[in-house]
Design an enzyme around this catalytic site. Sequence first.
Site, PDB file in Angstrom:
ATOM      1  NE  ARG A 158      -3.368  -2.884   0.563  1.00 55.90           N
ATOM      2  CZ  ARG A 158      -3.851  -3.599   1.585  1.00 55.90           C
ATOM      3  NH1 ARG A 158      -3.150  -3.761   2.707  1.00 55.90           N
ATOM      4  NH2 ARG A 158      -5.024  -4.185   1.472  1.00 55.90           N
ATOM      5  CG  ASP A 215      -3.252  -1.550  10.565  1.00 50.89           C
ATOM      6  OD1 ASP A 215      -2.909  -2.525  11.254  1.00 50.89           O
ATOM      7  OD2 ASP A 215      -4.221  -1.579   9.790  1.00 50.89           O
ATOM      8  CG  ASP A 233      -3.159  -5.990  -0.766  1.00 47.23           C
ATOM      9  OD1 ASP A 233      -4.309  -5.871  -1.248  1.00 47.23           O
ATOM     10  OD2 ASP A 233      -2.941  -6.478   0.350  1.00 47.23           O
ATOM     11  CD1 TRP A 276      -6.842 -13.033   8.854  1.00 42.34           C
ATOM     12  CD2 TRP A 276      -7.566 -10.990   9.373  1.00 42.34           C
ATOM     13  NE1 TRP A 276      -7.791 -12.679   7.936  1.00 42.34           N
ATOM     14  CE2 TRP A 276      -8.255 -11.431   8.225  1.00 42.34           C
ATOM     15  CE3 TRP A 276      -7.845  -9.714   9.877  1.00 42.34           C
ATOM     16  CZ2 TRP A 276      -9.218 -10.646   7.577  1.00 42.34           C
ATOM     17  CZ3 TRP A 276      -8.800  -8.932   9.242  1.00 42.34           C
ATOM     18  CH2 TRP A 276      -9.474  -9.411   8.104  1.00 42.34           C
ATOM     19  CE1 TYR A 285      -4.093  -8.391  11.883  1.00 38.58           C
ATOM     20  CE2 TYR A 285      -5.157  -6.818  10.427  1.00 38.58           C
ATOM     21  CZ  TYR A 285      -4.689  -8.093  10.687  1.00 38.58           C
ATOM     22  OH  TYR A 285      -4.834  -9.069   9.736  1.00 38.58           O
ATOM     23  CG  HIS A 337      -6.334  -8.406  -0.676  1.00 41.93           C
ATOM     24  ND1 HIS A 337      -6.693  -7.092  -0.449  1.00 41.93           N
ATOM     25  CD2 HIS A 337      -6.915  -9.123   0.321  1.00 41.93           C
ATOM     26  CE1 HIS A 337      -7.442  -7.019   0.641  1.00 41.93           C
ATOM     27  NE2 HIS A 337      -7.606  -8.237   1.124  1.00 41.93           N
ATOM     28  CG  ASP A 358      -6.187 -11.557   3.075  1.00 44.25           C
ATOM     29  OD1 ASP A 358      -5.575 -11.997   2.072  1.00 44.25           O
ATOM     30  OD2 ASP A 358      -6.141 -10.368   3.428  1.00 44.25           O
ATOM     31  CD  GLU A 359      -9.894  -8.459   4.170  1.00 43.86           C
ATOM     32  OE1 GLU A 359     -10.490  -7.888   5.088  1.00 43.86           O
ATOM     33  OE2 GLU A 359      -8.941  -7.942   3.567  1.00 43.86           O
ATOM     34  CD1 TRP A 392      -2.742  -4.919   8.675  1.00 41.14           C
ATOM     35  CD2 TRP A 392      -2.242  -5.441   6.561  1.00 41.14           C
ATOM     36  NE1 TRP A 392      -2.779  -6.293   8.552  1.00 41.14           N
ATOM     37  CE2 TRP A 392      -2.482  -6.636   7.267  1.00 41.14           C
ATOM     38  CE3 TRP A 392      -1.907  -5.521   5.206  1.00 41.14           C
ATOM     39  CZ2 TRP A 392      -2.397  -7.895   6.671  1.00 41.14           C
ATOM     40  CZ3 TRP A 392      -1.827  -6.774   4.616  1.00 41.14           C
ATOM     41  CH2 TRP A 392      -2.075  -7.946   5.350  1.00 41.14           C
ATOM     42  CB  THR A 393       1.399   0.831   4.944  1.00 37.03           C
ATOM     43  OG1 THR A 393       1.396   0.047   3.743  1.00 37.03           O
ATOM     44  CG2 THR A 393       2.421   0.292   5.916  1.00 37.03           C
TER      45      THR A 393
HETATM   46  C1  ACM Z   1      -6.008  -9.214   6.646  1.00 36.38           C
HETATM   47  O1  ACM Z   1      -5.905  -8.339   7.501  1.00 36.38           O
HETATM   48  N1  ACM Z   1      -6.854  -9.045   5.629  1.00 36.38           N
HETATM   49  C2  ACM Z   1      -5.244 -10.442   6.729  1.00 36.38           C
END
Ligand code: ACM
Length: 482
Positions: A95, A349, A124, A321, A347, A190, A253-254, A386-387
Amino acid sequence: MLHHIIPQPNDLRFTGGVCPAQRPLVIRDAAVPPEGYTLTVSKEGISIRCSTEKGRFYAAQTLRQLRNSDGTLPCCVISDAPRFAYRAFMLDSARHMQTVDEIERLIDAAALYKFNVFHWHLSDDQGYRIESERFPRLNEIASYRAMHGFGSLDRTRYGGFYTKNEIRAVVAYCEQRHITVIPEIDLPGHTKAILAAFPALSCRGDRVQPETRAGVFREIMCAGSDETLRFCCALLDEVCELFPGPYFHIGGDEAPKHRWQQCDKCKERMASAHLDSFEALQGDFINRLATHLRQNGKRAITWNESLQGGNLAPDVITADWMDREILCVRRANNGGDVIMEDFFHYYLDYPYAMTPLKKTYDFDPLPAGLCEAGKQHILGVETPLWTEFVEDFGHLCDMMFPRMMAVAERGWTREALCDHADFSRRAEAHRALLDAMGISMLPQAQWDPQPLLRLQKLAQHYKKTFNKETILSFLQPKDDAD
Ligand code: ACM
Ligand code: ZN
């Protein structure tokens, strides 16, 4: 006697008096655990007993922190070894990127606190960050997005990638500090940046751009296409060459399943592999990549969503997570390895108003419901940064320090010795040491804001982060939401 060693050693006895700092005598002793050491400081001198070079290195980190301000060392005996074998920090360089110098400063600090893994998130929706000779379009297209920030007013193009030589330098820097680097290429979700360069890898082949917004997007890799699988394997091969460590993180993920539900190839794969859900199709996709990695001598890691199909290969490591279904506990109880990196506690961030230092520190990495055998499958802890909204290095350091040090202590020190108030006292004493390493730590007054202040600070934080532009960008229909 008060000291300020982080992580708190597991067995420490001060024996009285001081000794001048001097070169320690190193004694090899196969009976000492692989990452452990016994450090003896006496008026006669300093000795380190260890079975590996890594144990010696950790004893040296303790010695660095033991030194009195006049350069002497208090006489003591420390017998130490970690609670968990896996102690990681994760940095999102997709990011927003950090310079190699900044990353090396973080690695220096991580080594001081006895972390042994650097998980590097390098791909990502918003950017692909590794030089690619095999797929030049990744650097031409996937490494650049149209706007710098996420909904910010800065509309300049943003991007770049780490050259292979830069990556080799970071890996070598880590190796000298006994830190394994785990690359992450997040698949099958992602992946909008990669799909911008190679649209044919998605189910519909639509043209997309590397994302300029934060979030979760429907455009993901097709799990039924042989071409997509071949591409992913070739990409992993190229990245594997740069990272000699035994693990590779392949995301998972996601990954929304909207596209797969409409895709003939995905449905054909489900039928031919006898998969009864789209979540199982994700398990199958991850398993096929894990098989390929195994042939390269590497073990795959995936975020916890890949457990939802119930068919994840037994040797794939799961990163917990956000495991609302508590599948990771079941996984560990059934003999699967799990890493704990809980969203609500680890986390980094998120602002201290949401995740105060005490909340991070007091979190027990062993989740409820584990049987004795299951506990052995919790490999350890990881703390991600995460940024999307963490851009400059000063801000990044504030978010990481001292919370990252708290995770280091929980990963190393046995539970009975963990004490938040004492940790805070020791962490503050590290300020000058960190400053000298080019790392700023958040002022202590902000580590544990009072509840009322937390609400106020949270409101301020979101007002600053989510300005009018950001909110409008969230409200805009997403180009891939149909
Ligand atoms: C994540 O925070 N989506 C692994
Ligand atoms: Zn598909």
